[in-house]
Design a protein around this motif. Sequence first.
Motif, PDB file in Angstrom:
ATOM      1  N   VAL A   8       0.995  -1.226   0.009  1.00  0.00           N
ATOM      2  CA  VAL A   8      -0.152  -0.163  -0.020  1.00  0.00           C
ATOM      3  C   VAL A   8       0.997   1.414   0.006  1.00  0.00           C
ATOM      4  CG1 VAL A   8      -1.439   1.050   1.421  1.00  0.00           C
ATOM      5  CG2 VAL A   8      -2.270  -1.379   1.379  1.00  0.00           C
ATOM      6  N   GLU A   9       1.611   1.325   1.108  1.00  0.00           N
ATOM      7  CA  GLU A   9       2.779   2.238   0.776  1.00  0.00           C
ATOM      8  C   GLU A   9       3.200   2.063  -0.234  1.00  0.00           C
ATOM      9  OE1 GLU A   9       4.123   2.707   5.364  1.00  0.00           O
ATOM     10  OE2 GLU A   9       5.096   0.664   4.590  1.00  0.00           O
ATOM     11  N   ALA A  10       3.525   1.629  -1.086  1.00  0.00           N
ATOM     12  CA  ALA A  10       4.572   1.382  -2.011  1.00  0.00           C
ATOM     13  C   ALA A  10       3.835   2.199  -3.529  1.00  0.00           C
ATOM     14  CB  ALA A  10       5.068   0.078  -3.087  1.00  0.00           C
ATOM     15  N   ALA A  11       2.037   1.535  -3.501  1.00  0.00           N
ATOM     16  CA  ALA A  11       1.016   2.096  -3.839  1.00  0.00           C
ATOM     17  C   ALA A  11       0.978   3.831  -3.916  1.00  0.00           C
ATOM     18  CB  ALA A  11       0.057   1.359  -4.020  1.00  0.00           C
ATOM     19  N   GLY A  23      -2.582  -1.088  -3.618  1.00  0.00           N
ATOM     20  CA  GLY A  23      -1.917  -1.720  -3.368  1.00  0.00           C
ATOM     21  C   GLY A  23      -2.163  -3.240  -3.660  1.00  0.00           C
ATOM     22  N   HIS A  24      -3.187  -3.278  -4.620  1.00  0.00           N
ATOM     23  CA  HIS A  24      -3.723  -4.819  -5.316  1.00  0.00           C
ATOM     24  C   HIS A  24      -3.310  -5.046  -6.008  1.00  0.00           C
ATOM     25  CE1 HIS A  24      -7.764  -2.602  -3.976  1.00  0.00           C
ATOM     26  NE2 HIS A  24      -7.160  -2.805  -2.412  1.00  0.00           N
ATOM     27  N   PRO A  25      -3.290  -6.982  -6.798  1.00  0.00           N
ATOM     28  CA  PRO A  25      -2.423  -7.132  -7.739  1.00  0.00           C
ATOM     29  C   PRO A  25      -2.551  -6.878  -8.901  1.00  0.00           C
ATOM     30  CG  PRO A  25      -2.856  -9.208  -6.365  1.00  0.00           C
ATOM     31  CD  PRO A  25      -3.745  -7.659  -5.211  1.00  0.00           C
ATOM     32  N   ALA A  26      -3.732  -6.117  -8.682  1.00  0.00           N
ATOM     33  CA  ALA A  26      -4.299  -5.628 -10.296  1.00  0.00           C
ATOM     34  C   ALA A  26      -5.156  -4.779 -10.226  1.00  0.00           C
ATOM     35  CB  ALA A  26      -4.697  -6.537 -11.367  1.00  0.00           C
ATOM     36  N   PRO A  27      -5.463  -3.171 -10.261  1.00  0.00           N
ATOM     37  CA  PRO A  27      -6.646  -3.020 -10.620  1.00  0.00           C
ATOM     38  C   PRO A  27      -8.036  -3.330 -10.166  1.00  0.00           C
ATOM     39  CG  PRO A  27      -4.693  -1.985 -11.974  1.00  0.00           C
ATOM     40  CD  PRO A  27      -4.965  -3.303 -11.537  1.00  0.00           C
ATOM     41  N   LEU A  28      -8.835  -2.703  -9.159  1.00  0.00           N
ATOM     42  CA  LEU A  28     -10.196  -3.144  -9.369  1.00  0.00           C
ATOM     43  C   LEU A  28     -11.412  -2.098 -10.115  1.00  0.00           C
ATOM     44  CD1 LEU A  28      -9.968  -5.033  -5.832  1.00  0.00           C
ATOM     45  CD2 LEU A  28     -10.049  -5.891  -8.024  1.00  0.00           C
ATOM     46  N   ARG A  29     -11.845  -2.582 -10.575  1.00  0.00           N
ATOM     47  CA  ARG A  29     -13.360  -1.383 -11.112  1.00  0.00           C
ATOM     48  C   ARG A  29     -13.850  -0.560  -9.308  1.00  0.00           C
ATOM     49  NH1 ARG A  29     -17.273  -4.156 -14.836  1.00  0.00           N
ATOM     50  NH2 ARG A  29     -18.434  -2.020 -14.027  1.00  0.00           N
ATOM     51  N   LEU A  78     -18.679  10.368   1.196  1.00  0.00           N
ATOM     52  CA  LEU A  78     -17.543  10.554   1.738  1.00  0.00           C
ATOM     53  C   LEU A  78     -16.582  12.221   1.663  1.00  0.00           C
ATOM     54  CD1 LEU A  78     -15.409   7.206   0.825  1.00  0.00           C
ATOM     55  CD2 LEU A  78     -15.811   7.836   2.896  1.00  0.00           C
ATOM     56  N   ALA A  79     -17.036  12.929   0.484  1.00  0.00           N
ATOM     57  CA  ALA A  79     -17.033  14.172  -0.005  1.00  0.00           C
ATOM     58  C   ALA A  79     -17.013  15.056   1.215  1.00  0.00           C
ATOM     59  CB  ALA A  79     -17.429  14.407  -1.568  1.00  0.00           C
ATOM     60  N   ALA A  80     -18.283  15.022   1.913  1.00  0.00           N
ATOM     61  CA  ALA A  80     -18.380  15.900   2.933  1.00  0.00           C
ATOM     62  C   ALA A  80     -16.875  15.852   4.368  1.00  0.00           C
ATOM     63  CB  ALA A  80     -20.136  14.709   4.044  1.00  0.00           C
ATOM     64  N   PHE A  81     -16.278  14.391   4.408  1.00  0.00           N
ATOM     65  CA  PHE A  81     -15.342  14.999   4.822  1.00  0.00           C
ATOM     66  C   PHE A  81     -13.908  15.086   4.271  1.00  0.00           C
ATOM     67  CE2 PHE A  81     -18.644  12.154   6.389  1.00  0.00           C
ATOM     68  CZ  PHE A  81     -18.832  12.117   7.747  1.00  0.00           C
ATOM     69  N   PRO A  82     -12.926  17.011   5.087  1.00  0.00           N
ATOM     70  CA  PRO A  82     -11.466  17.420   4.694  1.00  0.00           C
ATOM     71  C   PRO A  82     -11.398  15.849   4.384  1.00  0.00           C
ATOM     72  CG  PRO A  82     -12.748  18.061   6.773  1.00  0.00           C
ATOM     73  CD  PRO A  82     -13.465  17.755   6.933  1.00  0.00           C
ATOM     74  N   VAL A  83     -10.756  15.365   5.440  1.00  0.00           N
ATOM     75  CA  VAL A  83      -9.760  14.273   5.416  1.00  0.00           C
ATOM     76  C   VAL A  83     -10.783  12.803   5.741  1.00  0.00           C
ATOM     77  CG1 VAL A  83      -8.376  13.297   6.891  1.00  0.00           C
ATOM     78  CG2 VAL A  83      -7.932  15.638   6.919  1.00  0.00           C
ATOM     79  N   ILE A  84     -10.137  12.183   5.222  1.00  0.00           N
ATOM     80  CA  ILE A  84     -10.765  10.451   5.195  1.00  0.00           C
ATOM     81  C   ILE A  84      -9.824   9.813   5.580  1.00  0.00           C
ATOM     82  CG2 ILE A  84     -13.125  11.021   4.088  1.00  0.00           C
ATOM     83  CD1 ILE A  84     -11.781   9.745   1.263  1.00  0.00           C
ATOM     84  N   TRP A  85     -10.137   8.386   6.644  1.00  0.00           N
ATOM     85  CA  TRP A  85      -9.139   7.979   6.894  1.00  0.00           C
ATOM     86  C   TRP A  85      -9.936   6.040   6.580  1.00  0.00           C
ATOM     87  CZ3 TRP A  85      -5.362   8.530   9.754  1.00  0.00           C
ATOM     88  CH2 TRP A  85      -5.145  10.185  10.176  1.00  0.00           C
ATOM     89  N   ALA A  86      -8.350   5.285   5.238  1.00  0.00           N
ATOM     90  CA  ALA A  86      -8.982   4.019   4.768  1.00  0.00           C
ATOM     91  C   ALA A  86      -7.703   3.084   5.673  1.00  0.00           C
ATOM     92  CB  ALA A  86      -8.930   4.812   3.181  1.00  0.00           C
ATOM     93  N   ALA A  87      -8.119   2.002   5.303  1.00  0.00           N
ATOM     94  CA  ALA A  87      -7.532   1.081   5.955  1.00  0.00           C
ATOM     95  C   ALA A  87      -6.016   0.485   4.985  1.00  0.00           C
ATOM     96  CB  ALA A  87      -7.886  -0.435   5.881  1.00  0.00           C
ATOM     97  N   ALA A  88      -4.885   0.308   6.036  1.00  0.00           N
ATOM     98  CA  ALA A  88      -3.659   0.333   4.669  1.00  0.00           C
ATOM     99  C   ALA A  88      -3.152  -1.162   4.769  1.00  0.00           C
ATOM    100  CB  ALA A  88      -2.928   0.974   5.705  1.00  0.00           C
TER     101      ALA A  88
END
Length: 158
Positions: free
Chosen positions: A11-14, A107-113, A120-130
């Motif tokens: 994920v960090e590399a991506a 960070g997936h083996p291949a991009p997913l649709r 989510l647009a309502a928040f200036p910062v959002i948090w996603a799993a890494a």
Amino acid sequence: MRRSHPSVERVEAALAAAGTPVEVVWFDEGAHTAVAAATALDCPVGAIANSLVFTLDGEPVLVMTSGAHRVDTAFLGKRIGGRLKRADADTVKAATGQVIGGVAPVGHPAPLRTWVDTALAAFPVIWAAAGHAHTVFPTTFDDLVRLTGGTVTAVTLD
């Protein structure tokens, strides 16, 4: 001491390759749900970007939804033109290289649709799993859409 895990490193590399290097936040306790992550981060549950894998007519796809929502599979499936079903753990792992509870938007083996919840647009910062249930990273709505190549849509009627 820096913590590490192969999924988190991918994920960090991506993120770095996309020009968005970020500091991954590690939790001492796992944050397997949006409520747990929001509590740990002291932020609104809606600011948690859940990475949920579904199948669309059998093809694994990613839906980034606000932690305040449950995806309405009938509504979203009709909206995007197919039958949407929750993926099982094996499908999630095969499609993302990550396990349920820690699936990142990248960070997936291949991009997913990907589809990204308008809420989510309502928040200036959002948090996603890494890439691991003990990790998250901060991002913005616009960056999430850019990073995933996602299509912005409502994921529920609510």
